[in-house]
Scaffold this active site. Structure first.
Site, PDB file in Angstrom:
ATOM      1  N   ARG A 283      -6.303 -13.028 -13.457  1.00 52.90           N
ATOM      2  CA  ARG A 283      -5.503 -11.819 -13.197  1.00 52.90           C
ATOM      3  C   ARG A 283      -6.005 -10.665 -14.066  1.00 52.90           C
ATOM      4  O   ARG A 283      -5.936  -9.504 -13.687  1.00 52.90           O
ATOM      5  CB  ARG A 283      -4.019 -12.072 -13.450  1.00 52.90           C
ATOM      6  CG  ARG A 283      -3.200 -10.799 -13.468  1.00 52.90           C
ATOM      7  CD  ARG A 283      -1.715 -10.971 -13.208  1.00 52.90           C
ATOM      8  NE  ARG A 283      -1.094 -12.096 -13.865  1.00 52.90           N
ATOM      9  CZ  ARG A 283      -0.812 -12.180 -15.170  1.00 52.90           C
ATOM     10  NH1 ARG A 283      -1.105 -11.186 -15.980  1.00 52.90           N
ATOM     11  NH2 ARG A 283      -0.240 -13.261 -15.653  1.00 52.90           N
TER      12      ARG A 283
ATOM     13  N   TYR B  21      -3.761   9.957   4.378  1.00 48.62           N
ATOM     14  CA  TYR B  21      -3.684   8.691   5.124  1.00 48.62           C
ATOM     15  C   TYR B  21      -2.210   8.254   5.245  1.00 48.62           C
ATOM     16  O   TYR B  21      -1.441   8.358   4.275  1.00 48.62           O
ATOM     17  CB  TYR B  21      -4.509   7.655   4.357  1.00 48.62           C
ATOM     18  CG  TYR B  21      -4.386   6.261   4.863  1.00 48.62           C
ATOM     19  CD1 TYR B  21      -4.941   5.890   6.085  1.00 48.62           C
ATOM     20  CD2 TYR B  21      -3.722   5.288   4.117  1.00 48.62           C
ATOM     21  CE1 TYR B  21      -4.829   4.593   6.547  1.00 48.62           C
ATOM     22  CE2 TYR B  21      -3.619   3.988   4.575  1.00 48.62           C
ATOM     23  CZ  TYR B  21      -4.166   3.649   5.792  1.00 48.62           C
ATOM     24  OH  TYR B  21      -4.053   2.372   6.247  1.00 48.62           O
TER      25      TYR B  21
ATOM     26  N   ASP C  54      -9.133  10.779  -3.647  1.00 48.98           N
ATOM     27  CA  ASP C  54      -9.347   9.636  -2.762  1.00 48.98           C
ATOM     28  C   ASP C  54     -10.691   9.857  -2.067  1.00 48.98           C
ATOM     29  O   ASP C  54     -10.832  10.736  -1.217  1.00 48.98           O
ATOM     30  CB  ASP C  54      -8.200   9.520  -1.750  1.00 48.98           C
ATOM     31  CG  ASP C  54      -8.320   8.266  -0.879  1.00 48.98           C
ATOM     32  OD1 ASP C  54      -9.457   7.825  -0.617  1.00 48.98           O
ATOM     33  OD2 ASP C  54      -7.274   7.745  -0.443  1.00 48.98           O
TER      34      ASP C  54
ATOM     35  N   LYS D  28     -12.971   0.314   3.932  1.00 48.33           N
ATOM     36  CA  LYS D  28     -13.631   1.100   4.974  1.00 48.33           C
ATOM     37  C   LYS D  28     -15.146   1.090   4.772  1.00 48.33           C
ATOM     38  O   LYS D  28     -15.788   0.095   4.998  1.00 48.33           O
ATOM     39  CB  LYS D  28     -13.069   2.520   4.985  1.00 48.33           C
ATOM     40  CG  LYS D  28     -11.528   2.585   4.860  1.00 48.33           C
ATOM     41  CD  LYS D  28     -10.803   2.101   6.075  1.00 48.33           C
ATOM     42  CE  LYS D  28      -9.301   1.865   5.878  1.00 48.33           C
ATOM     43  NZ  LYS D  28      -8.530   2.921   5.279  1.00 48.33           N
TER      44      LYS D  28
HETATM   45  C1  LIG Z   1      -7.322   2.947   4.489  1.00 50.65           C
HETATM   46  C2  LIG Z   1      -7.089   4.019   3.508  1.00 50.65           C
HETATM   47  C3  LIG Z   1      -6.269   3.803   2.392  1.00 50.65           C
HETATM   48  C4  LIG Z   1      -5.532   2.511   2.159  1.00 50.65           C
HETATM   49  O1  LIG Z   1      -6.373   1.453   1.821  1.00 50.65           O
HETATM   50  P1  LIG Z   1      -6.111  -0.091   2.252  1.00 50.65           P
HETATM   51  O2  LIG Z   1      -7.350  -0.749   1.775  1.00 50.65           O
HETATM   52  O3  LIG Z   1      -5.933  -0.110   3.727  1.00 50.65           O
HETATM   53  O4  LIG Z   1      -4.891  -0.534   1.529  1.00 50.65           O
HETATM   54  C5  LIG Z   1      -6.151   4.832   1.461  1.00 50.65           C
HETATM   55  N1  LIG Z   1      -6.772   6.029   1.648  1.00 50.65           N
HETATM   56  C6  LIG Z   1      -7.551   6.260   2.732  1.00 50.65           C
HETATM   57  C7  LIG Z   1      -8.201   7.609   2.884  1.00 50.65           C
HETATM   58  C8  LIG Z   1      -7.728   5.280   3.691  1.00 50.65           C
HETATM   59  O5  LIG Z   1      -8.492   5.555   4.781  1.00 50.65           O
END
Ligand SMILES: *Cc1c(COP(=O)(O)O)cnc(C)c1O
Length: 291
Positions: free
Chosen positions: A72, A124, A197, A222
């Site tokens: 962890r 998002y 982000d 992604k």
């Molecule tokens: C998909 C996404 C998230 C969330 O991430 P997960 O891995 O699905 O929890 C956050 N920010 C953006 C811009 C995203 O495309």
């Protein structure tokens, strides 16, 4: 754990393993992505980082440690992934989470009830739900939606005092693009953090820390993953200031990425430059055709 004990633990581990932190920093991006941080020379010479599928780690003797105790809080496969992401992003430290949302949730814990955070007005959907339906409504953190392309509006919003800007750029899904250098200047002039982000462009196309951001947030699910087989997230920290706070929350909450998923992500990063170049070239062809 305070900064100094974290740092002394980190340098002890580096000493034990003979790591020179900066030895790969000057390599070209695709080379760094392929070879990774290389923290753990494997005794058998494995080129692919082994999957340390172990919850606990034994200590060689009293007062001795391999640097790991419990997955962890730290695992060799996960640490290799984290150090590789930090190397690619140009940050001091990266932490790997079991989802992008878990990384964002950990980031939100930098704030307290009563704080105001400016946030991209079309973030998002999952981020919007977490910020507004969980943290704003239950914990009293005010997430104010704003169009970060409008610097005058951002400046005006700062007059009431803000703790941070949380910028998604380009936004998912409407692709609004913000000027990170200008926002870093504005944030820091107002004693606010700039948090970005970077999911859509990735550190291959955009490195927010180099443009003045304090913290980078990722959904690794992604483009970093690119194979659609792992859910994961990252926080990448620019310098020592936020490290203690973020690391404490990370190891306390228990939403670290597992070793097998970390290994899949290391596999993914190796092809990142090739994948993103091909995706960009293909997108341009589609664009030109439609035009
Ligand atoms: C998909 C996404 C998230 C969330 O991430 P997960 O891995 O699905 O929890 C956050 N920010 C953006 C811009 C995203 O495309």
């Amino acid at each position: 754990m305070d900064d100094s004990s974290f740092n002394s633990m980190a340098s002890e581990i580096e000493g034990l393993l003979g790591i020179d932190k900066n030895h790969r920093a000057n390599w070209a991006f695709p080379t760094r992505a392929v070879h990774g941080y290389g923290a753990f020379p494997d005794p058998a010479g494995a080129v692919s980082t082994p999957i340390y599928q172990s919850a606990t780690f034994g200590h060689p003797a009293l007062h001795q440690s391999t640097g790991f105790a419990y997955s962890r809080c730290g695992n060799p496969t996960v640490l290799e992934l984290e150090d590789t992401v930090a190397l690619l992003e140009g940050g001091l430290k990266a932490l790997a989470f079991c989802s992008g949302m878990a990384a964002i949730s950990c980031m939100v814990k930098l704030f307290e009830s009563g704080d105001t955070v400016l946030v991209s007005d079309d973030v998002y959907g999952g981020t919007h739900r977490l910020l507004q339906d969980v943290y704003a409504s239950r914990y009293g953190i005010d997430f104010k939606p704003i169009d970060f392309r409008d610097l005058a509006a951002v400046e005006a919003a700062c007059e009431e005092g803000v703790a941070a800007f949380f910028v998604e750029t380009p936004t998912n899904p409407t692709m609004k693009v913000a000027d990170l250098r200008a926002l870093a200047e504005l944030a820091h002039a107002n004693d606010a953090l700039l948090i970005v982000d970077n999911t859509f462009l990735t550190c291959y196309f955009q490195r927010p820390l180099e443009l003045g951001a304090d913290l980078v947030v990722y959904s690794g699910t992604k483009y970093l993953c690119g194979h659609n087989d792992v859910i994961c997230g990252f926080l990448v920290i620019r310098d020592e200031r936020l490290l203690e706070h973020v690391f404490m929350d990370y190891m306390s909450e228990g939403d670290a990425l597992g070793p097998f998923d970390a290994w899949l992500m290391l596999r993914s990063l190796k092809t990142m430059a090739l994948r993103l170049d091909a995706q960009q070239a293909n997108a341009l062809k589609v664009c030109s055709f439609l035009k």
